[in-house]
Scaffold this active site. Structure first.
Site, PDB file in Angstrom:
ATOM      1  N   GLY A 167       0.847  -1.209   0.000  1.00 60.47           N
ATOM      2  CA  GLY A 167       0.000   0.000   0.000  1.00 60.47           C
ATOM      3  C   GLY A 167       0.873   1.246   0.000  1.00 60.47           C
ATOM      4  O   GLY A 167       1.871   1.306   0.717  1.00 60.47           O
TER       5      GLY A 167
ATOM      6  N   ARG B 247       1.146  -5.272  -5.100  1.00 64.75           N
ATOM      7  CA  ARG B 247       1.330  -6.385  -4.159  1.00 64.75           C
ATOM      8  C   ARG B 247       1.536  -7.611  -5.042  1.00 64.75           C
ATOM      9  O   ARG B 247       0.637  -8.010  -5.766  1.00 64.75           O
ATOM     10  CB  ARG B 247       0.093  -6.562  -3.287  1.00 64.75           C
ATOM     11  CG  ARG B 247      -0.290  -5.312  -2.467  1.00 64.75           C
ATOM     12  CD  ARG B 247      -1.436  -5.646  -1.519  1.00 64.75           C
ATOM     13  NE  ARG B 247      -2.112  -4.475  -0.999  1.00 64.75           N
ATOM     14  CZ  ARG B 247      -1.693  -3.739   0.042  1.00 64.75           C
ATOM     15  NH1 ARG B 247      -0.587  -4.046   0.647  1.00 64.75           N
ATOM     16  NH2 ARG B 247      -2.400  -2.705   0.459  1.00 64.75           N
TER      17      ARG B 247
ATOM     18  N   ASP C 196       5.616  -4.888   6.094  1.00 64.76           N
ATOM     19  CA  ASP C 196       6.225  -6.182   6.448  1.00 64.76           C
ATOM     20  C   ASP C 196       6.265  -7.176   5.290  1.00 64.76           C
ATOM     21  O   ASP C 196       7.249  -7.899   5.127  1.00 64.76           O
ATOM     22  CB  ASP C 196       5.559  -6.787   7.693  1.00 64.76           C
ATOM     23  CG  ASP C 196       4.067  -6.996   7.534  1.00 64.76           C
ATOM     24  OD1 ASP C 196       3.483  -6.456   6.566  1.00 64.76           O
ATOM     25  OD2 ASP C 196       3.472  -7.699   8.375  1.00 64.76           O
ATOM     26  N   GLY C 197       5.215  -7.197   4.452  1.00 64.87           N
ATOM     27  CA  GLY C 197       5.212  -8.104   3.295  1.00 64.87           C
ATOM     28  C   GLY C 197       6.346  -7.750   2.340  1.00 64.87           C
ATOM     29  O   GLY C 197       7.041  -8.630   1.810  1.00 64.87           O
TER      30      GLY C 197
ATOM     31  N   THR D 206       4.448   2.654   5.441  1.00 66.64           N
ATOM     32  CA  THR D 206       3.062   2.182   5.566  1.00 66.64           C
ATOM     33  C   THR D 206       2.327   3.100   6.536  1.00 66.64           C
ATOM     34  O   THR D 206       2.898   3.504   7.553  1.00 66.64           O
ATOM     35  CB  THR D 206       2.962   0.721   6.064  1.00 66.64           C
ATOM     36  OG1 THR D 206       1.611   0.462   6.477  1.00 66.64           O
ATOM     37  CG2 THR D 206       3.883   0.422   7.239  1.00 66.64           C
TER      38      THR D 206
ATOM     39  N   ASP E  91       0.113   2.173   8.456  1.00 67.62           N
ATOM     40  CA  ASP E  91      -0.413   1.379   9.573  1.00 67.62           C
ATOM     41  C   ASP E  91       0.397   1.483  10.871  1.00 67.62           C
ATOM     42  O   ASP E  91      -0.121   1.170  11.939  1.00 67.62           O
ATOM     43  CB  ASP E  91      -0.500  -0.102   9.176  1.00 67.62           C
ATOM     44  CG  ASP E  91      -1.444  -0.329   8.011  1.00 67.62           C
ATOM     45  OD1 ASP E  91      -2.310   0.525   7.767  1.00 67.62           O
ATOM     46  OD2 ASP E  91      -1.296  -1.365   7.329  1.00 67.62           O
TER      47      ASP E  91
ATOM     48  N   ASP F  64       2.651  -0.509  11.898  1.00 65.56           N
ATOM     49  CA  ASP F  64       2.552  -1.847  12.487  1.00 65.56           C
ATOM     50  C   ASP F  64       3.880  -2.604  12.493  1.00 65.56           C
ATOM     51  O   ASP F  64       3.883  -3.837  12.594  1.00 65.56           O
ATOM     52  CB  ASP F  64       1.471  -2.661  11.753  1.00 65.56           C
ATOM     53  CG  ASP F  64       1.747  -2.775  10.265  1.00 65.56           C
ATOM     54  OD1 ASP F  64       2.687  -2.120   9.758  1.00 65.56           O
ATOM     55  OD2 ASP F  64       1.013  -3.521   9.595  1.00 65.56           O
TER      56      ASP F  64
ATOM     57  N   ARG G 103      -5.156  -2.157   9.270  1.00 69.97           N
ATOM     58  CA  ARG G 103      -5.119  -3.632   9.328  1.00 69.97           C
ATOM     59  C   ARG G 103      -5.317  -4.125  10.762  1.00 69.97           C
ATOM     60  O   ARG G 103      -6.254  -3.722  11.412  1.00 69.97           O
ATOM     61  CB  ARG G 103      -3.795  -4.172   8.783  1.00 69.97           C
ATOM     62  CG  ARG G 103      -3.702  -4.165   7.289  1.00 69.97           C
ATOM     63  CD  ARG G 103      -2.470  -4.902   6.847  1.00 69.97           C
ATOM     64  NE  ARG G 103      -2.110  -4.528   5.489  1.00 69.97           N
ATOM     65  CZ  ARG G 103      -2.655  -5.074   4.404  1.00 69.97           C
ATOM     66  NH1 ARG G 103      -3.545  -6.021   4.519  1.00 69.97           N
ATOM     67  NH2 ARG G 103      -2.291  -4.664   3.202  1.00 69.97           N
TER      68      ARG G 103
ATOM     69  N   GLU H  14     -14.964   9.935  22.238  1.00 74.51           N
ATOM     70  CA  GLU H  14     -15.544   9.370  23.459  1.00 74.51           C
ATOM     71  C   GLU H  14     -15.195   7.889  23.584  1.00 74.51           C
ATOM     72  O   GLU H  14     -15.058   7.359  24.685  1.00 74.51           O
ATOM     73  CB  GLU H  14     -17.073   9.530  23.447  1.00 74.51           C
ATOM     74  CG  GLU H  14     -17.580  10.903  23.863  1.00 74.51           C
ATOM     75  CD  GLU H  14     -17.233  12.008  22.873  1.00 74.51           C
ATOM     76  OE1 GLU H  14     -17.003  11.704  21.691  1.00 74.51           O
ATOM     77  OE2 GLU H  14     -17.186  13.182  23.300  1.00 74.51           O
TER      78      GLU H  14
HETATM   79  O1  F6P Z   1      -1.450  -1.362   4.664  1.00 73.54           O
HETATM   80  C1  F6P Z   1      -2.037  -0.160   4.297  1.00 73.54           C
HETATM   81  C2  F6P Z   1      -3.516  -0.313   4.096  1.00 73.54           C
HETATM   82  O2  F6P Z   1      -4.048   0.932   3.693  1.00 73.54           O
HETATM   83  C3  F6P Z   1      -4.291  -0.877   5.287  1.00 73.54           C
HETATM   84  O3  F6P Z   1      -4.530   0.087   6.281  1.00 73.54           O
HETATM   85  C4  F6P Z   1      -5.526  -1.384   4.607  1.00 73.54           C
HETATM   86  O4  F6P Z   1      -6.148  -2.404   5.364  1.00 73.54           O
HETATM   87  C5  F6P Z   1      -4.980  -1.930   3.313  1.00 73.54           C
HETATM   88  O5  F6P Z   1      -3.756  -1.255   3.065  1.00 73.54           O
HETATM   89  C6  F6P Z   1      -5.866  -1.778   2.115  1.00 73.54           C
HETATM   90  O6  F6P Z   1      -5.239  -2.423   1.057  1.00 73.54           O
HETATM   91  P1  F6P Z   1      -5.671  -2.294  -0.477  1.00 73.54           P
HETATM   92  O7  F6P Z   1      -5.029  -1.059  -1.026  1.00 73.54           O
HETATM   93  O8  F6P Z   1      -5.089  -3.512  -1.116  1.00 73.54           O
HETATM   94  O9  F6P Z   1      -7.160  -2.231  -0.508  1.00 73.54           O
END
Ligand code: F6P
Length: 321
Positions: free
Chosen positions: A11, A72, A103-104, A126, A128, A130, A172, A188
């Protein structure tokens, strides 16, 4: 090492372009030739490789997305395609590759190094956040600020109409975008995959908020917890009769001009990545820890378990009441 390449994978994330620029210009400054690989590992397999000069990366520091495009790649998980990719690099005399991604993408870089002897360095790109070995990934700060701006707008209208709003954000399996956007937006309720939450308890707290005189409730929901529509159903089933609106921020979070923080990180990561390639040691990744730029072995980095910032989460919950 005389020739290196750079690719973006997975992504996209704001700041990837700034990192491509930093890698290109610093590598040229160090006397290297630089090549851009288009469409991530897919382009590496298909030999979509072009030389980059200083002007190739002009006017991109402020742009979201990636000028190199991204993908990807399923194919790249197989060693026969990794060998094709390595042959393509060899044809250009490229010995080291900077991989900007998550990570991928790092696993792909490690395979390229372990199975084909190419020196690789990963730059964490990324939204995320993560990757446990680094405090921040490129694009996270921008994504949080984009989410925050949306939450601010939603608060205005939700307060006017005295409504409840579920704002679903990306990430994710990681709740960091939700946590930081929720904390800063005065949410909240913040629901993240790392913390078990009882929806009947959430419904109770919304009912109490109404009695306390709160005129709106913002629930920031990480996509890894559940989907906004499902949460709405569950709140209804738990007796919330007031108007509940849902907003899925989606890909809006992935675009846009990188923030100052992401541009600074991109510069620092890019420079360190080139230095690491010049040292020529297997497969490594760069990151930031306690405000210092670090590099470490890819396998070690990927083995570190992610730790959720429970203290910050508790703080956000107290302040959001
Ligand atoms: O890893 C980045 C991200 O935007 C995640 O937050 C989300 O779940 C995913 O990629 C969406 O992936 P795609 O672009 O393949 O729909």
């Amino acid at each position: 090492m005389r020739k290196i390449a750079v690719l973006t994978s997975g992504g996209d994330a704001p700041g990837m372009n700034a990192a491509i620029r930093a890698v290109t210009r610093y590598a040229i400054y160090k006397g290297l030739e630089v090549y851009g690989i288009e469409r991530g590992y897919t382009g590496l397999i298909n030999c979509e490789i072009r030389q980059l000069d200083r002007r190739s990366v002009s006017d991109i520091v402020q742009r979201g997305g990636t000028i190199l495009k991204t993908s990807r790649s399923e194919e790249f998980q197989h060693v026969e395609y990794q060998k094709i990719a390595a042959d393509n690099l060899e044809a250009y005399g490229i010995e080291g590759v900077v991989v900007i991604g998550g990570d991928g993408s790092y696993r792909g870089a490690k395979d390229l190094s372990d199975n084909c002897g190419i020196v690789t360095v990963g730059v964490p790109g990324t939204i995320d956040n993560d990757l446990a070995y680094t405090d921040y990934t490129l694009g996270f700060d921008t994504a949080v600020n984009t989410a925050l701006s949306a939450i601010n707008n939603l608060r205005d209208t939700m307060t006017s109409h005295e409504r409840v709003c579920i704002v679903e954000v990306m990430g994710r399996k990681c709740g960091d975008i939700a946590l930081y956007a929720g904390l800063c937006g005065g949410a909240e309720v913040i629901l993240v995959p790392e913390v078990k939450s009882d929806i009947s308890q959430v419904a109770r707290s919304i009912a109490i908020n109404k009695r306390k005189g709160k005129s709106s409730d913002i629930i920031v929901l990480a996509e890894g917890f559940c989907r906004a529509g499902d949460l709405k159903e569950q709140l209804r089933a738990n007796g919330i009769n007031s108007s509940i609106k849902t907003t899925e921020l989606g890909y809006i979070q992935r675009g846009g001009a990188p923030t100052m923080q992401d541009r600074v990180l991109a510069a620092q990561f890019g420079v360190r990545a080139v230095d690491v390639l010049i040292e020529g040691k297997g497969s490594r990744v760069v990151g930031i820890r306690n405000n210092a730029i670090i590099d470490m072995d890819t396998t070690e980095a990927l083995a570190i378990p992610r730790k959720f910032n429970q203290d910050l989460y508790n703080c956000a919950n107290i302040l959001g009441q």
